[in-house]
Motif scaffolding. Sequence first.
Motif, PDB file in Angstrom:
ATOM      1  N   ARG A 110      -7.520  -1.699  -2.897  1.00  0.00           N
ATOM      2  CA  ARG A 110      -7.308  -0.724  -1.831  1.00  0.00           C
ATOM      3  C   ARG A 110      -8.040  -1.135  -0.553  1.00  0.00           C
ATOM      4  N   ALA A 111      -9.224  -1.715  -0.703  1.00  0.00           N
ATOM      5  CA  ALA A 111     -10.023  -2.113   0.454  1.00  0.00           C
ATOM      6  C   ALA A 111      -9.349  -3.209   1.274  1.00  0.00           C
ATOM      7  N   GLU A 112      -8.492  -4.007   0.643  1.00  0.00           N
ATOM      8  CA  GLU A 112      -7.763  -5.056   1.357  1.00  0.00           C
ATOM      9  C   GLU A 112      -6.876  -4.488   2.461  1.00  0.00           C
ATOM     10  N   PRO A 138       0.824  -1.207   0.000  1.00  0.00           N
ATOM     11  CA  PRO A 138       0.000   0.000   0.000  1.00  0.00           C
ATOM     12  C   PRO A 138       0.855   1.253   0.000  1.00  0.00           C
ATOM     13  N   LYS A 148      -9.476   3.945   7.010  1.00  0.00           N
ATOM     14  CA  LYS A 148      -8.781   4.618   5.915  1.00  0.00           C
ATOM     15  C   LYS A 148      -8.172   3.603   4.954  1.00  0.00           C
ATOM     16  N   GLN A 149      -8.030   4.017   3.704  1.00  0.00           N
ATOM     17  CA  GLN A 149      -7.438   3.187   2.674  1.00  0.00           C
ATOM     18  C   GLN A 149      -6.315   3.950   1.980  1.00  0.00           C
ATOM     19  N   GLU A 203      -7.591  -1.612   4.269  1.00  0.00           N
ATOM     20  CA  GLU A 203      -8.288  -0.646   5.109  1.00  0.00           C
ATOM     21  C   GLU A 203      -7.839  -0.763   6.561  1.00  0.00           C
ATOM     22  N   TRP A 222       0.757   4.399   1.658  1.00  0.00           N
ATOM     23  CA  TRP A 222       0.126   5.182   2.706  1.00  0.00           C
ATOM     24  C   TRP A 222       0.598   6.629   2.657  1.00  0.00           C
ATOM     25  N   ASP A 232     -10.529  -0.211  -6.418  1.00  0.00           N
ATOM     26  CA  ASP A 232     -11.220  -0.111  -5.125  1.00  0.00           C
ATOM     27  C   ASP A 232     -11.111  -1.386  -4.308  1.00  0.00           C
TER      28      ASP A 232
END
Length: 201
Positions: free
Chosen positions: A124-126, A76, A132-133, A128, A78, A121
Motif C-alpha cells: 500500500r505504501a508504494e 491500487p 494517503k494510501q 502513497e 482508491w 502495508d
Amino acid sequence: MQYIQTLDELEDIYGAPATASVRKVATQLTPLYRKWIMASRFCVLSTVGPEGTDGSPRGDDGPVVLEIDPHTLALPDWRGNNRIDTLRNIVRDDRISLMFMIPSSNNVVRVNGRARVTCDDAVRAEFEFKGKQPRTVIVIKIEEIYSQCARAVMRAGLWDQPDAPIDLPTVGEILAEQTDGEVGGQAYDEAWGVRAAKTMW
C-alpha cells in the motif's frame, strides 16, 4: 431469432484469425508492452463472480498500475462508492481482465490473468499520494498481454467527440429517478464536484 449453438458454427462464419492476431500475444511484460501500459492512466477492469460479471473504470494521476515484476502488476483501490463489487469477485474468483487506454490513441492493450487482493502495508505504501494510501491493492499475475485492433475506437471516433455531450442525464437525475426523488436531484449534482475533489484519494 436464430442463435449460434456451437463453436463450429461460429468458426465457420469468421474463419481463422490472421497471423498477427495470434503472434502479438505475450505472456509477460515486454519492453514495448511495458512502455504502453506505463503510459496509461486509465483502464477498464473486468471480473466475474457468483452474481455475474462486473466492469469497473480505474484511473490515476500517473500510471494506473505499477509493475512488481515482468509477470505481475499492482493496481491500487482508491476511494470509490464502497460497493466493492470488483474486490468481492476477486476474493471468490481470481479471473481478471484489463483494457488500458490512452487518449488520442486508437489502440487498446489488454491483459488477462489472475488476481488477489492485499492490504499489506508495504505494498500500500508504494502508492502513497498526498499523504494517503489505498485501503487495498489488487495484485495481478499476467497470463496474456496483447494489443486490440483499433477499429472499434476508430468507428466510435472516441477521441473526436465534443468535450461535453449536451443532452445527457446527470447522476443526480438518475438517482432521483431510481429512488422516486428520495436521493439525488439538483442538490446532489451541485455538491458532487466539491465532494469529489476532497475525496479523490
